[in-house]
Write a protein that holds these residues in place. Structure first.
Motif, PDB file in Angstrom:
ATOM      1  N   LEU A  46       0.832  -1.200   0.000  1.00 43.12           N
ATOM      2  CA  LEU A  46       0.000   0.000   0.000  1.00 43.12           C
ATOM      3  C   LEU A  46       0.869   1.253   0.000  1.00 43.12           C
ATOM      4  CD1 LEU A  46      -2.486  -1.133   2.790  1.00 43.12           C
ATOM      5  CD2 LEU A  46      -2.764  -1.377   0.319  1.00 43.12           C
ATOM      6  N   TYR A  47       0.394   2.276  -0.667  1.00 43.60           N
ATOM      7  CA  TYR A  47       1.086   3.557  -0.711  1.00 43.60           C
ATOM      8  C   TYR A  47       0.083   4.674  -0.453  1.00 43.60           C
ATOM      9  CZ  TYR A  47       4.730   0.946  -3.157  1.00 43.60           C
ATOM     10  OH  TYR A  47       5.683   0.029  -3.506  1.00 43.60           O
ATOM     11  N   ARG A  48       0.536   5.727   0.161  1.00 39.33           N
ATOM     12  CA  ARG A  48      -0.265   6.931   0.358  1.00 39.33           C
ATOM     13  C   ARG A  48       0.651   8.135   0.201  1.00 39.33           C
ATOM     14  NH1 ARG A  48      -4.432   7.536   5.100  1.00 39.33           N
ATOM     15  NH2 ARG A  48      -5.676   6.643   3.450  1.00 39.33           N
ATOM     16  N   CYS A  49       0.289   9.033  -0.711  1.00 38.83           N
ATOM     17  CA  CYS A  49       1.011  10.287  -0.902  1.00 38.83           C
ATOM     18  C   CYS A  49       0.159  11.398  -0.289  1.00 38.83           C
ATOM     19  CB  CYS A  49       1.238  10.540  -2.385  1.00 38.83           C
ATOM     20  SG  CYS A  49       2.100  12.094  -2.719  1.00 38.83           S
ATOM     21  N   VAL A  50       0.764  12.170   0.609  1.00 42.43           N
ATOM     22  CA  VAL A  50       0.064  13.249   1.304  1.00 42.43           C
ATOM     23  C   VAL A  50       0.727  14.571   0.952  1.00 42.43           C
ATOM     24  CG1 VAL A  50      -0.615  14.180   3.539  1.00 42.43           C
ATOM     25  CG2 VAL A  50      -0.530  11.696   3.197  1.00 42.43           C
ATOM     26  N   ILE A  51      -0.039  15.477   0.418  1.00 43.04           N
ATOM     27  CA  ILE A  51       0.438  16.830   0.151  1.00 43.04           C
ATOM     28  C   ILE A  51      -0.445  17.754   0.992  1.00 43.04           C
ATOM     29  CG2 ILE A  51       0.928  18.587  -1.577  1.00 43.04           C
ATOM     30  CD1 ILE A  51       1.072  16.314  -3.638  1.00 43.04           C
ATOM     31  N   PRO A  52       0.104  18.253   2.112  1.00 46.68           N
ATOM     32  CA  PRO A  52      -0.723  18.997   3.062  1.00 46.68           C
ATOM     33  C   PRO A  52      -1.320  20.292   2.525  1.00 46.68           C
ATOM     34  CG  PRO A  52       1.368  18.367   4.057  1.00 46.68           C
ATOM     35  CD  PRO A  52       1.460  18.070   2.602  1.00 46.68           C
ATOM     36  N   ARG A  53      -0.662  20.918   1.554  1.00 43.26           N
ATOM     37  CA  ARG A  53      -1.143  22.226   1.091  1.00 43.26           C
ATOM     38  C   ARG A  53      -1.002  22.307  -0.425  1.00 43.26           C
ATOM     39  NH1 ARG A  53       1.491  27.722   1.982  1.00 43.26           N
ATOM     40  NH2 ARG A  53      -0.232  29.113   1.525  1.00 43.26           N
ATOM     41  N   GLU A  68     -18.760  11.096 -24.597  1.00 44.05           N
ATOM     42  CA  GLU A  68     -17.630  10.894 -23.688  1.00 44.05           C
ATOM     43  C   GLU A  68     -17.948  11.492 -22.331  1.00 44.05           C
ATOM     44  OE1 GLU A  68     -13.913  12.338 -25.177  1.00 44.05           O
ATOM     45  OE2 GLU A  68     -14.336  11.682 -27.211  1.00 44.05           O
ATOM     46  N   PRO A  69     -17.267  11.008 -21.293  1.00 48.60           N
ATOM     47  CA  PRO A  69     -17.441  11.628 -19.979  1.00 48.60           C
ATOM     48  C   PRO A  69     -16.970  13.090 -19.998  1.00 48.60           C
ATOM     49  CG  PRO A  69     -16.217   9.558 -19.809  1.00 48.60           C
ATOM     50  CD  PRO A  69     -16.350   9.880 -21.262  1.00 48.60           C
ATOM     51  N   GLY A  70     -17.556  13.918 -19.126  1.00 54.18           N
ATOM     52  CA  GLY A  70     -17.132  15.311 -19.010  1.00 54.18           C
ATOM     53  C   GLY A  70     -15.712  15.403 -18.495  1.00 54.18           C
ATOM     54  N   LYS A  71     -14.964  16.408 -18.950  1.00 50.35           N
ATOM     55  CA  LYS A  71     -13.574  16.578 -18.536  1.00 50.35           C
ATOM     56  C   LYS A  71     -13.415  17.936 -17.873  1.00 50.35           C
ATOM     57  CE  LYS A  71     -11.917  13.832 -22.411  1.00 50.35           C
ATOM     58  NZ  LYS A  71     -11.140  13.845 -23.649  1.00 50.35           N
ATOM     59  N   PHE A  72     -12.833  17.930 -16.683  1.00 48.43           N
ATOM     60  CA  PHE A  72     -12.546  19.152 -15.949  1.00 48.43           C
ATOM     61  C   PHE A  72     -11.069  19.109 -15.582  1.00 48.43           C
ATOM     62  CE2 PHE A  72     -17.029  18.286 -15.349  1.00 48.43           C
ATOM     63  CZ  PHE A  72     -17.606  19.518 -15.600  1.00 48.43           C
ATOM     64  N   GLU A  73     -10.221  19.686 -16.423  1.00 44.62           N
ATOM     65  CA  GLU A  73      -8.778  19.613 -16.227  1.00 44.62           C
ATOM     66  C   GLU A  73      -8.319  20.617 -15.182  1.00 44.62           C
ATOM     67  OE1 GLU A  73      -7.036  20.249 -20.051  1.00 44.62           O
ATOM     68  OE2 GLU A  73      -7.934  18.449 -20.904  1.00 44.62           O
ATOM     69  N   LEU A  74      -7.526  20.123 -14.224  1.00 46.14           N
ATOM     70  CA  LEU A  74      -6.958  20.968 -13.179  1.00 46.14           C
ATOM     71  C   LEU A  74      -5.460  20.753 -13.111  1.00 46.14           C
ATOM     72  CD1 LEU A  74      -9.380  20.389 -10.164  1.00 46.14           C
ATOM     73  CD2 LEU A  74      -9.221  22.404 -11.601  1.00 46.14           C
ATOM     74  N   THR A  75      -4.724  21.814 -12.882  1.00 44.90           N
ATOM     75  CA  THR A  75      -3.307  21.718 -12.565  1.00 44.90           C
ATOM     76  C   THR A  75      -3.165  22.183 -11.129  1.00 44.90           C
ATOM     77  OG1 THR A  75      -2.676  22.173 -14.839  1.00 44.90           O
ATOM     78  CG2 THR A  75      -0.982  22.485 -13.152  1.00 44.90           C
ATOM     79  N   MET A  76      -2.576  21.333 -10.302  1.00 46.26           N
ATOM     80  CA  MET A  76      -2.402  21.657  -8.891  1.00 46.26           C
ATOM     81  C   MET A  76      -0.939  21.910  -8.596  1.00 46.26           C
ATOM     82  SD  MET A  76      -4.882  18.931  -7.100  1.00 46.26           S
ATOM     83  CE  MET A  76      -6.545  18.698  -7.649  1.00 46.26           C
ATOM     84  N   GLU A  77      -0.695  22.807  -7.669  1.00 46.13           N
ATOM     85  CA  GLU A  77       0.666  23.144  -7.275  1.00 46.13           C
ATOM     86  C   GLU A  77       0.820  22.921  -5.780  1.00 46.13           C
ATOM     87  OE1 GLU A  77       3.411  27.130  -7.195  1.00 46.13           O
ATOM     88  OE2 GLU A  77       2.005  26.860  -8.846  1.00 46.13           O
ATOM     89  N   SER A  78       1.848  22.160  -5.420  1.00 46.16           N
ATOM     90  CA  SER A  78       2.145  21.914  -4.014  1.00 46.16           C
ATOM     91  C   SER A  78       2.790  23.151  -3.407  1.00 46.16           C
ATOM     92  CB  SER A  78       3.081  20.711  -3.900  1.00 46.16           C
ATOM     93  OG  SER A  78       3.366  20.435  -2.564  1.00 46.16           O
ATOM     94  N   LEU A  79       2.334  23.537  -2.212  1.00 45.59           N
ATOM     95  CA  LEU A  79       2.858  24.703  -1.519  1.00 45.59           C
ATOM     96  C   LEU A  79       3.587  24.277  -0.249  1.00 45.59           C
ATOM     97  CD1 LEU A  79      -0.344  26.923  -1.789  1.00 45.59           C
ATOM     98  CD2 LEU A  79       1.671  26.979  -3.266  1.00 45.59           C
ATOM     99  N   ASP A  80       4.476  25.107   0.210  1.00 50.76           N
ATOM    100  CA  ASP A  80       5.222  24.815   1.433  1.00 50.76           C
ATOM    101  C   ASP A  80       4.276  24.688   2.628  1.00 50.76           C
ATOM    102  OD1 ASP A  80       7.840  24.798   3.021  1.00 50.76           O
ATOM    103  OD2 ASP A  80       6.685  26.394   3.990  1.00 50.76           O
ATOM    104  N   PHE A  81       4.529  23.673   3.449  1.00 51.89           N
ATOM    105  CA  PHE A  81       3.802  23.490   4.698  1.00 51.89           C
ATOM    106  C   PHE A  81       4.820  23.137   5.781  1.00 51.89           C
ATOM    107  CE2 PHE A  81       1.448  20.885   7.783  1.00 51.89           C
ATOM    108  CZ  PHE A  81       0.469  21.791   8.141  1.00 51.89           C
ATOM    109  N   LYS A  82       5.251  24.121   6.514  1.00 49.68           N
ATOM    110  CA  LYS A  82       6.222  23.944   7.597  1.00 49.68           C
ATOM    111  C   LYS A  82       7.503  23.273   7.095  1.00 49.68           C
ATOM    112  CE  LYS A  82       2.563  23.658  11.035  1.00 49.68           C
ATOM    113  NZ  LYS A  82       1.942  22.864  12.088  1.00 49.68           N
ATOM    114  N   GLY A  83       7.968  23.698   5.921  1.00 50.80           N
ATOM    115  CA  GLY A  83       9.209  23.173   5.363  1.00 50.80           C
ATOM    116  C   GLY A  83       9.056  21.906   4.549  1.00 50.80           C
ATOM    117  N   LEU A  84       7.839  21.421   4.348  1.00 46.40           N
ATOM    118  CA  LEU A  84       7.588  20.207   3.558  1.00 46.40           C
ATOM    119  C   LEU A  84       6.671  20.503   2.388  1.00 46.40           C
ATOM    120  CD1 LEU A  84       6.802  17.547   6.323  1.00 46.40           C
ATOM    121  CD2 LEU A  84       8.879  17.713   4.967  1.00 46.40           C
ATOM    122  N   LEU A  85       6.856  19.766   1.300  1.00 49.14           N
ATOM    123  CA  LEU A  85       5.882  19.789   0.220  1.00 49.14           C
ATOM    124  C   LEU A  85       4.929  18.610   0.338  1.00 49.14           C
ATOM    125  CD1 LEU A  85       8.011  20.850  -2.872  1.00 49.14           C
ATOM    126  CD2 LEU A  85       6.448  22.224  -1.501  1.00 49.14           C
ATOM    127  N   GLY A  86       5.358  17.558   1.026  1.00 49.18           N
ATOM    128  CA  GLY A  86       4.520  16.379   1.202  1.00 49.18           C
ATOM    129  C   GLY A  86       5.352  15.192   1.619  1.00 49.18           C
TER     130      GLY A  86
END
Length: 98
Positions: A46-53, A68-86
């Motif tokens: 098992l794996y879990r990736c956590v990106i707090p912010r 076709e199914p509807g498409k809603f494209e998003l680009t997400m950006e990881s932000l600093d959270f107490k010195g971590l990205l995730g």
């Protein structure tokens, strides 16, 4: 998340809930920070990736098609959270030599 708005319940003339929900689409949406958690597995591993912010940094055009199914494209950006990205968690003992 795609629209940058919150759903709310429509009230009637007496300010009672109607059971109908509305999403107002702003021409300049305000995106808020969220946490993103993704789980996956390879067999029993098992794996879990956590990106707090995370914030939405871009969104694509809405693509609607009858075939076709509807498409809603998003680009997400990881932000600093107490010195971590995730971080990533796993039950795979990767510290043992192969």
């Amino acid at each position: 998340m795609f629209f940058g708005s919150q759903w709310y319940e429509v009230m009637d003339a007496e300010n009672k809930p109607t059971g109908v929900y509305r999403l107002d689409l702003a021409s300049t949406p305000e995106f808020s920070d969220i946490s993103l958690v993704v789980d996956w597995n390879q067999g029993a591993i098992l794996y879990r990736c956590v990106i707090p912010r995370v914030t939405i940094s871009d969104r694509g055009a809405i693509q609607l098609s009858r075939t076709e199914p509807g498409k809603f494209e998003l680009t997400m950006e990881s932000l600093d959270f107490k010195g971590l990205l995730g971080y990533v968690l796993t039950n795979d003992d990767i510290t043992k030599a192969a």
